[in-house]
Design an enzyme around this catalytic site. Structure first.
Site, short mmCIF file in Angstrom:
data_model
loop_
_atom_site.label_atom_id
_atom_site.label_comp_id
_atom_site.label_asym_id
_atom_site.label_seq_id
_atom_site.Cartn_x
_atom_site.Cartn_y
_atom_site.Cartn_z
N ARG A 60 0.83 -1.21 0.00
CA ARG A 60 0.00 0.00 0.00
C ARG A 60 0.87 1.25 0.00
NH1 ARG A 60 -1.98 2.06 4.43
NH2 ARG A 60 -2.27 0.04 5.44
N TYR A 113 -17.15 14.55 -14.98
CA TYR A 113 -17.57 13.16 -14.82
C TYR A 113 -18.58 13.04 -13.66
CZ TYR A 113 -17.07 8.11 -14.36
OH TYR A 113 -17.31 6.77 -14.29
N ASP A 186 -8.56 16.60 -15.24
CA ASP A 186 -8.84 15.20 -15.58
C ASP A 186 -8.60 15.07 -17.09
OD1 ASP A 186 -10.04 12.81 -16.39
OD2 ASP A 186 -11.63 12.94 -14.88
N LYS A 211 -9.47 3.65 -18.99
CA LYS A 211 -9.83 3.99 -20.37
C LYS A 211 -8.63 3.78 -21.29
CE LYS A 211 -13.52 5.02 -18.04
NZ LYS A 211 -13.81 6.35 -17.52
C1 LIG Z 1 -14.24 6.86 -16.21
C2 LIG Z 1 -13.88 8.25 -15.83
C3 LIG Z 1 -13.57 8.58 -14.50
C4 LIG Z 1 -13.66 7.58 -13.38
O1 LIG Z 1 -12.74 6.56 -13.54
P1 LIG Z 1 -12.95 5.10 -12.90
O2 LIG Z 1 -11.71 4.38 -13.32
O3 LIG Z 1 -14.21 4.55 -13.48
O4 LIG Z 1 -13.06 5.28 -11.43
C5 LIG Z 1 -13.19 9.88 -14.23
N1 LIG Z 1 -13.14 10.82 -15.20
C6 LIG Z 1 -13.45 10.55 -16.48
C7 LIG Z 1 -13.37 11.63 -17.49
C8 LIG Z 1 -13.82 9.25 -16.84
O5 LIG Z 1 -14.14 8.99 -18.11
#
Ligand SMILES: *Cc1c(COP(=O)(O)O)cnc(C)c1O
Length: 407
Positions: A60, A113, A186, A211
């Site tokens: 961790r 998001y 993000d 993603k």
């Molecule tokens: C999917 C997504 C998240 C969240 O990510 P997870 O891996 O599902 O927790 C945050 N921001 C954006 C733009 C996303 O597409």
């Protein structure tokens, strides 16, 4: 040979970060699937806990496989350091909360998001952190939103699902005018190959590595990059103590996926240009949201802050909900699923899926109509993607119950 900062992104996805020094000469990064690390003697354990000696203690707190991924993504974002997280939301929460306390103020883009919105609007308020959600395309609104206690500015660009873009340099300049404000971006939709927010003043960049970074639809994961000091703070507080750290196996899979990021993004982007043009020309579609089109309101940012408009697009089906649902249900290859950035083309209906937690009024304000469809264009042959959409459109058109007027 090109080293470190001089390596190009296509090389960094494969070699970025310090080369792994494996005693057996393994080509690939070894998977350290271990919870804890054995100290050679008690004194060493003590020195590691005291921070007097580097070395691993417990996964961790740090793990060699995870560390390799952190260094690689940091190199790609041209940031000093990285912190890998269990999920993208783990990254958003750890990056923001490390720099906030009760009484602080956050400025967030009004189009982020869904779970980031939920975290900021519900949980933050419970802990005495007030968040103002503003339209950051409006420079005056942004300038007026700063308060003495503003500590974090948070945004996404492009923003889901209409692909609205925010001017990173403009927001970065406003943040730089204030003391002790961190701009957190993000960058999930773009990846560091298409956009590097750090170059425009972002202090921290977060990704859902679920993603494109992983790209194979088989993990949920997140990562934060930033200055060595900020990443150390995050690791020693919100990551270590809230505990949403990445498993070594997930890190290993993402290191593997990352190697093809450059070739994948090229193909994703090229396919998307063709799919966007096809949709634009189709009689079932009244509007396509794609920053690559000259009529997109922030088209001028393509080629400046972002190298390419990306591979997620949205479009408006004539015929509203019924036509959208028919389109999705009659696809033969394209999968109906949320998420994005996978090899498979994925299609979803925001009003009933990703954006269904919004009230109907909030959806209307955000322009999320019942006919809106989002597509994450995958890596299949583009003619097969277009062919599948085409055959499904034809079936929608031939359905006597489909009335393709703008409802
Ligand atoms: C999917 C997504 C998240 C969240 O990510 P997870 O891996 O599902 O927790 C945050 N921001 C954006 C733009 C996303 O597409």
């Amino acid at each position: 040979m090109a080293k470190g900062k001089t390596m190009r992104p296509e090389t960094l996805v494969i070699h970025g970060g310090t080369a792994f020094n494996d005693p057996h000469g393994s080509l690939t990064t070894p998977l350290y699937q271990t919870s804890t690390f054995v100290f050679p003697d008690a004194e060493t354990g003590g020195r590691r806990f005291a921070g007097e000696e580097s070395g691993y203690i417990y996964s961790r707190l740090g793990n060699p496989t995870v560390a390799q991924l952190e260094q690689r993504v940091a190199a790609l974002e041209a940031m000093e350091a990285g912190a890998a997280c269990a999920t993208g939301m783990g990254a958003v929460a750890a990056a923001t909360m490390a720099f906030l306390k009760a009484g602080d103020h956050v400025i967030a883009s009004d189009c982020i998001y869904g779970c980031s919105f939920a975290l900021f609007s519900h949980l933050f308020e419970r802990f005495g952190v007030h968040v103002d959600f503003i339209d950051m395309t409006d420079e005056t609104a942004l300038a007026n939103a700063f308060r003495e206690n503003t500590r974090v500015v948070f945004l996404e660009t492009p923003a889901n699902p209409h692909l609205r873009l925010l001017d990173l340099a403009m927001v970065g300049e406003h943040c730089a005018r204030h003391n002790d404000v961190r701009l957190i971006v993000d960058n999930t939709f773009m990846t560091p190959l298409l956009q590097k927010p750090g170059a425009f003043g972002a202090h921290l960049v977060v990704h859902s590595a679920t993603k494109y970074l992983n790209g194979h639809g088989d993990v949920v994961a997140g990562i934060i990059t930033g200055s060595a000091e900020d990443i150390h703070t995050i690791k020693m507080t919100t990551l270590k103590d809230m505990g949403a750290t990445m498993s070594p196996h997930d890190a290993w899979l993402i290191i593997r996926g990352l190697k093809t990021l450059a070739v994948r993004m090229e193909k994703h982007c090229a396919n998307t240009e063709r799919v966007a043009e096809f949709l634009q020309s189709h009689s079932c579609v009244s509007k396509v949201y794609y920053p690559g089109f000259a009529d997109h309101p922030q088209h001028h940012l393509v080629g400046t802050q972002m190298a390419h408009p990306g591979a997620v697009i949205a479009f408006e089906m004539l015929g509203g909900y019924s036509a959208a649902v028919q389109l999705l249900n009659q696809l033969e290859m394209i999968r109906v699923a949320v998420s994005l950035g996978d090899a498979e083309t994925l299609i979803q209906h925001p009003a009933s899926m990703t954006h269904s937690p919004l009230t109907p009024e909030a959806r209307a304000r955000a322009g999320i109509t019942d006919g809106l469809v989002r597509i994450s264009v995958g890596l299949e042959h583009v003619d097969d993607i277009i062919g599948d959409l085409q055959q499904s459109f034809e079936r929608v058109l031939s359905n006597p119950r489909a009335r393709l007027s703008a409802v």
